[in-house]
Design a protein around this motif. Structure first.
Motif, PDB file in Angstrom:
ATOM      1  N   MET A 208       0.931  -1.217  -0.053  1.00 28.50           N
ATOM      2  CA  MET A 208      -0.050  -0.074   0.065  1.00 28.50           C
ATOM      3  C   MET A 208       0.938   1.515   0.110  1.00 28.50           C
ATOM      4  SD  MET A 208      -3.077  -1.315   2.636  1.00 28.50           S
ATOM      5  CE  MET A 208      -4.008   0.202   2.271  1.00 28.50           C
ATOM      6  N   GLY A 209       2.250   1.043   0.262  1.00 24.43           N
ATOM      7  CA  GLY A 209       3.027   2.162   0.078  1.00 24.43           C
ATOM      8  C   GLY A 209       2.849   2.917   1.302  1.00 24.43           C
ATOM      9  N   LEU A 210       2.554   2.288   2.337  1.00 20.47           N
ATOM     10  CA  LEU A 210       2.695   3.077   3.815  1.00 20.47           C
ATOM     11  C   LEU A 210       3.591   2.458   4.602  1.00 20.47           C
ATOM     12  CD1 LEU A 210      -1.264   2.662   4.400  1.00 20.47           C
ATOM     13  CD2 LEU A 210       0.040   4.708   3.905  1.00 20.47           C
ATOM     14  N   GLU A 211       3.924   3.258   5.772  1.00 20.81           N
ATOM     15  CA  GLU A 211       4.850   2.902   6.831  1.00 20.81           C
ATOM     16  C   GLU A 211       4.210   1.777   7.473  1.00 20.81           C
ATOM     17  OE1 GLU A 211       8.015   3.601   7.183  1.00 20.81           O
ATOM     18  OE2 GLU A 211       8.379   5.335   5.693  1.00 20.81           O
ATOM     19  N   ILE A 212       4.785   0.785   8.303  1.00 14.69           N
ATOM     20  CA  ILE A 212       4.340  -0.226   8.802  1.00 14.69           C
ATOM     21  C   ILE A 212       3.184   0.737   9.949  1.00 14.69           C
ATOM     22  CG2 ILE A 212       4.283  -2.208  10.307  1.00 14.69           C
ATOM     23  CD1 ILE A 212       6.999  -2.493   8.898  1.00 14.69           C
ATOM     24  N   PHE A 213       3.951   1.558  10.926  1.00 16.12           N
ATOM     25  CA  PHE A 213       2.996   2.203  11.756  1.00 16.12           C
ATOM     26  C   PHE A 213       1.841   3.002  11.328  1.00 16.12           C
ATOM     27  CE2 PHE A 213       5.561   5.856  10.750  1.00 16.12           C
ATOM     28  CZ  PHE A 213       4.723   6.781  10.788  1.00 16.12           C
ATOM     29  N   GLN A 214       1.907   3.437  10.044  1.00 16.75           N
ATOM     30  CA  GLN A 214       0.771   3.948   9.297  1.00 16.75           C
ATOM     31  C   GLN A 214      -0.350   3.090   9.173  1.00 16.75           C
ATOM     32  OE1 GLN A 214       2.854   5.945   5.929  1.00 16.75           O
ATOM     33  NE2 GLN A 214       2.975   7.944   7.073  1.00 16.75           N
ATOM     34  N   TYR A 215       0.150   2.012   8.455  1.00 16.89           N
ATOM     35  CA  TYR A 215      -0.766   0.917   8.014  1.00 16.89           C
ATOM     36  C   TYR A 215      -1.488   0.335   9.223  1.00 16.89           C
ATOM     37  CZ  TYR A 215      -2.511  -3.826   6.541  1.00 16.89           C
ATOM     38  OH  TYR A 215      -3.415  -4.635   6.197  1.00 16.89           O
ATOM     39  N   ILE A 216      -0.785   0.418  10.484  1.00 15.61           N
ATOM     40  CA  ILE A 216      -1.665  -0.051  11.556  1.00 15.61           C
ATOM     41  C   ILE A 216      -2.383   0.997  12.436  1.00 15.61           C
ATOM     42  CG2 ILE A 216      -1.097  -0.885  14.143  1.00 15.61           C
ATOM     43  CD1 ILE A 216       1.315  -2.460  13.129  1.00 15.61           C
ATOM     44  N   GLY A 217      -1.953   2.013  12.374  1.00 17.65           N
ATOM     45  CA  GLY A 217      -2.534   3.202  13.165  1.00 17.65           C
ATOM     46  C   GLY A 217      -3.216   4.001  12.409  1.00 17.65           C
ATOM     47  N   GLY A 218      -2.960   4.061  11.179  1.00 21.00           N
ATOM     48  CA  GLY A 218      -3.819   5.111  10.314  1.00 21.00           C
ATOM     49  C   GLY A 218      -3.331   6.753  10.827  1.00 21.00           C
ATOM     50  N   PRO A 219      -4.541   7.520  10.373  1.00 21.58           N
ATOM     51  CA  PRO A 219      -4.210   9.070  10.617  1.00 21.58           C
ATOM     52  C   PRO A 219      -4.264   9.525  12.171  1.00 21.58           C
ATOM     53  CG  PRO A 219      -6.271   8.737   9.791  1.00 21.58           C
ATOM     54  CD  PRO A 219      -5.873   7.362   9.704  1.00 21.58           C
ATOM     55  N   ARG A 220      -4.663   8.523  12.977  1.00 15.88           N
ATOM     56  CA  ARG A 220      -4.755   8.869  14.495  1.00 15.88           C
ATOM     57  C   ARG A 220      -3.524   8.874  15.261  1.00 15.88           C
ATOM     58  NH1 ARG A 220      -9.327   4.607  16.109  1.00 15.88           N
ATOM     59  NH2 ARG A 220      -7.929   3.408  14.652  1.00 15.88           N
ATOM     60  N   VAL A 221      -2.303   8.522  14.596  1.00 17.64           N
ATOM     61  CA  VAL A 221      -0.915   8.412  15.423  1.00 17.64           C
ATOM     62  C   VAL A 221      -0.579   9.703  15.588  1.00 17.64           C
ATOM     63  CG1 VAL A 221       1.429   7.645  14.890  1.00 17.64           C
ATOM     64  CG2 VAL A 221      -0.364   6.252  14.150  1.00 17.64           C
ATOM     65  N   ARG A 222      -0.369   9.750  16.880  1.00 14.18           N
ATOM     66  CA  ARG A 222       0.232  11.300  17.280  1.00 14.18           C
ATOM     67  C   ARG A 222       1.532  11.203  18.233  1.00 14.18           C
ATOM     68  NH1 ARG A 222      -4.000  14.606  20.443  1.00 14.18           N
ATOM     69  NH2 ARG A 222      -2.059  15.974  20.355  1.00 14.18           N
ATOM     70  N   TYR A 223       1.722  10.150  18.925  1.00 12.44           N
ATOM     71  CA  TYR A 223       2.824  10.095  19.921  1.00 12.44           C
ATOM     72  C   TYR A 223       3.721   8.875  19.831  1.00 12.44           C
ATOM     73  CZ  TYR A 223      -0.320   8.210  23.237  1.00 12.44           C
ATOM     74  OH  TYR A 223      -1.074   7.421  23.879  1.00 12.44           O
ATOM     75  N   LEU A 224       4.756   9.179  20.366  1.00 17.55           N
ATOM     76  CA  LEU A 224       5.826   8.123  20.243  1.00 17.55           C
ATOM     77  C   LEU A 224       6.036   7.603  21.619  1.00 17.55           C
ATOM     78  CD1 LEU A 224       8.809   9.592  18.312  1.00 17.55           C
ATOM     79  CD2 LEU A 224       7.396   7.718  17.565  1.00 17.55           C
ATOM     80  N   PRO A 225       6.059   6.239  21.978  1.00 11.68           N
ATOM     81  CA  PRO A 225       6.066   5.516  23.294  1.00 11.68           C
ATOM     82  C   PRO A 225       7.153   6.019  24.241  1.00 11.68           C
ATOM     83  CG  PRO A 225       6.703   3.920  21.573  1.00 11.68           C
ATOM     84  CD  PRO A 225       6.232   5.195  21.084  1.00 11.68           C
ATOM     85  N   ILE A 226       6.873   5.833  25.403  1.00  9.45           N
ATOM     86  CA  ILE A 226       8.007   6.114  26.486  1.00  9.45           C
ATOM     87  C   ILE A 226       9.055   4.722  26.692  1.00  9.45           C
ATOM     88  CG2 ILE A 226       8.537   6.475  28.731  1.00  9.45           C
ATOM     89  CD1 ILE A 226       5.759   8.229  28.900  1.00  9.45           C
ATOM     90  N   PRO A 227      10.222   4.758  26.314  1.00  8.74           N
ATOM     91  CA  PRO A 227      10.901   3.340  26.449  1.00  8.74           C
ATOM     92  C   PRO A 227      11.207   3.082  27.737  1.00  8.74           C
ATOM     93  CG  PRO A 227      12.469   5.477  25.780  1.00  8.74           C
ATOM     94  CD  PRO A 227      11.036   5.893  25.901  1.00  8.74           C
ATOM     95  N   LEU A 228      11.157   1.887  28.013  1.00  9.27           N
ATOM     96  CA  LEU A 228      11.302   1.464  29.394  1.00  9.27           C
ATOM     97  C   LEU A 228      12.882   0.643  28.999  1.00  9.27           C
ATOM     98  CD1 LEU A 228       8.013  -0.521  30.522  1.00  9.27           C
ATOM     99  CD2 LEU A 228       9.228   1.884  30.957  1.00  9.27           C
ATOM    100  N   LEU A 229      13.866   1.076  29.638  1.00  8.90           N
ATOM    101  CA  LEU A 229      15.121   0.623  29.162  1.00  8.90           C
ATOM    102  C   LEU A 229      15.719  -0.256  30.314  1.00  8.90           C
ATOM    103  CD1 LEU A 229      15.340   4.009  27.987  1.00  8.90           C
ATOM    104  CD2 LEU A 229      16.831   2.804  26.636  1.00  8.90           C
ATOM    105  N   ASN A 230      15.846  -1.668  29.988  1.00  7.57           N
ATOM    106  CA  ASN A 230      16.282  -2.442  30.743  1.00  7.57           C
ATOM    107  C   ASN A 230      17.897  -2.580  30.946  1.00  7.57           C
ATOM    108  OD1 ASN A 230      17.232  -4.765  32.503  1.00  7.57           O
ATOM    109  ND2 ASN A 230      16.290  -6.212  30.929  1.00  7.57           N
ATOM    110  N   ILE A 231      18.563  -1.765  31.884  1.00  5.39           N
ATOM    111  CA  ILE A 231      20.052  -1.409  31.713  1.00  5.39           C
ATOM    112  C   ILE A 231      20.831  -2.371  32.590  1.00  5.39           C
ATOM    113  CG2 ILE A 231      19.825   0.828  30.860  1.00  5.39           C
ATOM    114  CD1 ILE A 231      20.542   1.807  33.674  1.00  5.39           C
ATOM    115  N   LEU A 232      20.154  -3.266  33.626  1.00  5.33           N
ATOM    116  CA  LEU A 232      20.974  -3.947  34.418  1.00  5.33           C
ATOM    117  C   LEU A 232      20.073  -5.290  34.718  1.00  5.33           C
ATOM    118  CD1 LEU A 232      22.521  -2.868  37.638  1.00  5.33           C
ATOM    119  CD2 LEU A 232      21.815  -5.257  37.523  1.00  5.33           C
ATOM    120  N   ASN A 233      20.856  -6.304  34.004  1.00  6.41           N
ATOM    121  CA  ASN A 233      20.139  -7.654  34.204  1.00  6.41           C
ATOM    122  C   ASN A 233      20.358  -8.520  35.167  1.00  6.41           C
ATOM    123  OD1 ASN A 233      20.412  -8.060  30.285  1.00  6.41           O
ATOM    124  ND2 ASN A 233      19.573  -6.366  31.338  1.00  6.41           N
ATOM    125  N   GLY A 234      19.286  -9.230  35.235  1.00  6.66           N
ATOM    126  CA  GLY A 234      19.454 -10.493  36.245  1.00  6.66           C
ATOM    127  C   GLY A 234      18.594 -11.682  35.868  1.00  6.66           C
ATOM    128  N   GLY A 235      18.217 -12.456  36.981  1.00  6.96           N
ATOM    129  CA  GLY A 235      17.263 -13.269  36.589  1.00  6.96           C
ATOM    130  C   GLY A 235      17.559 -14.493  35.660  1.00  6.96           C
TER     131      GLY A 235
END
Ligand SMILES: O=C(O)[C@@H](CO)OP(=O)(O)O
Ligand SMILES: [Mg+2]
Length: 416
Positions: free
Chosen positions: A123-150
């Motif tokens: 369709m010539g769209l970016e994947i996020f545009q295809y999924i979200g259409g014209p309602r896309v307004r903001y980018l998500p807040i990243p949760l960055l796992n900088i120290l690993n355990g478990g």
């Protein structure tokens, strides 16, 4: 039907994930010559209610690949690639089990993702545009796992992920780069305190120093935030992934055996010492009640279910009835198709549950979940440390979307 969008061929093959394990990639091609691929990621700390991965005895995925090349190719050929729901429903019917155990959740999710990516491209769209259409307004807040355990590290830490959350920034790139400064600062502090050897990395690119006590890890991360000068802008979180240190009646942590009720106090105590905005899977995957007690006691914290819900509406409903959590992890491979993932997200949003689109500890370089997070307008994205290609591919894709489309970062505006 327009031939351009009609599926001509579906092909599977084995590729390697970030742990060097085999996983499945599915490639779809239309009669119009458009093609795209979908990869299945893989978890280590899996919830028992997740869709089942189809794996050979030696860990390979040749049976899954064979299914794609035969059954799936035969059943989906000639479908319009834009018919995501029809295709996903066919996969669900073909499998016929509640947890995709016949065809495999890895087989279905790789196919389902390949379908969406091919449709967007056609369709010539970016994947996020295809999924979200014209309602896309903001980018998500990243949760960055900088120290690993478990299960993601070779150390004795029982808590799986020590996370930083860059909330109060005006743009996604400023948030990400500040988080990256903290990550570097953390490495510096660890080198100074324990030596360079302690900065080896865990599965998600965070450092994995050979510590054993939760508070020692939290102290390091908090110090790194403070030393970087971001104390008022970057907060913290953890993914306890506690089913992995629950022995059936007690939690074995910090050299102690704590009862489930003692664990409630354990987290409250941590939240009084550190700015913990986010706590994922604090109790084992069956303890909806204690999730709820903790959420009531820590009103400002986003208590989140991952193994608790496994991206499955049935369990999220239970969690909503019991007010177990303010947030839910969303991992498409836990349920097995994108259509079910979309339905889950819609249901969660209707019930004011925050969405955290998430990677798995075993990933490929595919950045699909970055587009997914933007397309569904998820609140957060959890995709590891700002290091290692399979994690940075997602962050770099978000930077690209910000750069090319000028999409805003809401950060603090909507969360504090
Ligand atoms: O528990 C988690 O949230 C995930 C991703 O961080 O780990 P895994 O993919 O091993 O289940
Ligand atoms: Mg988790």
């Amino acid at each position: 039907m327009n031939d351009y969008f009609r599926i001509k061929k579906i092909k599977g093959y084995q590729i390697l994930d970030s742990r060097g394990n085999k996983t499945i990639r599915v490639k779809i091609e239309t009669y119009g010559g458009i093609s795209a691929t979908g990869d299945a990621p893989a978890g280590a700390s899996k919830g028992s209610r997740e869709a089942i991965e189809l794996r050979d005895k030696d860990g390979g995925v040749t049976r899954a690949v064979e299914l794609v090349n035969t059954l799936i190719n035969d059943s989906l050929r000639d479908f319009d690639v834009r018919n995501q729901l029809g295709i996903d429903q066919t996969l669900i019917r073909m499998d016929g089990t509640p947890n995709k155990s016949r065809v495999g959740g890895n087989t279905t999710i790789a196919t389902s993702i390949a379908v969406a990516k091919t449709a967007a491209k056609a369709m010539g769209l970016e994947i996020f545009q295809y999924i979200g259409g014209p309602r896309v307004r903001y980018l998500p807040i990243p949760l960055l796992n900088i120290l690993n355990g478990g299960l993601h590290a070779g150390n004795e830490l029982k808590i799986q992920e020590f996370i930083i959350i860059p909330l109060s920034f005006d743009s996604f790139h400023e948030a990400l780069y500040a988080a990256d400064e903290v990550y570097k600062q953390l490495k510096g502090i660890i080198t100074e305190k324990y030596g360079k050897l302690y900065t080896m990395l865990g599965d998600e690119g965070g450092v994995a120093p050979p510590l054993s006590k939760t508070e020692d890890a939290l102290d390091l991360v908090y110090t790194a935030i403070k030393n970087s000068g971001y104390e008022d802008k970057i907060v913290m979180g953890i993914d306890a992934a506690s089913s992995d240190f629950f022995n059936g009646s007690q939690y074995e942590i910090d050299g102690k055996k704590l009862s489930p009720d003692e664990m409630i106090d354990y987290y409250i105590q941590l939240a009084s010492r550190y700015p913990l905005l986010y706590i994922e899977d604090p109790f084992n995957e069956n303890d909806f009640e204690r999730f709820s007690i903790l959420q009531q006691k820590l009103k400002k914290t986003i208590v989140t279910g991952d193994d608790l819900f496994t991206t499955n509406i049935e369990y999220l409903k239970k969690g909503i009835e019991k007010s177990s959590a303010k947030g839910t992890i969303v991992k498409p491979n836990q349920i097995g198709t994108l259509s079910e993932t979309f339905e889950y997200i819609e249901f969660a949003k209707k019930n004011s549950i925050k969405i955290i689109v998430s990677h798995r500890s075993g990933e490929t370089e595919d950045s699909f979940i970055a587009d997914l997070a933007v397309g569904v307008q998820s609140d957060f994205i959890k995709t590891g440390a700002p290091a290692r290609g399979e994690r940075t591919s997602k962050y770099n894709r978000l930077l690209e979307i910000e750069n090319d489309y000028g999409i805003e970062y809401y950060g603090k505006k909507i969360y504090l």
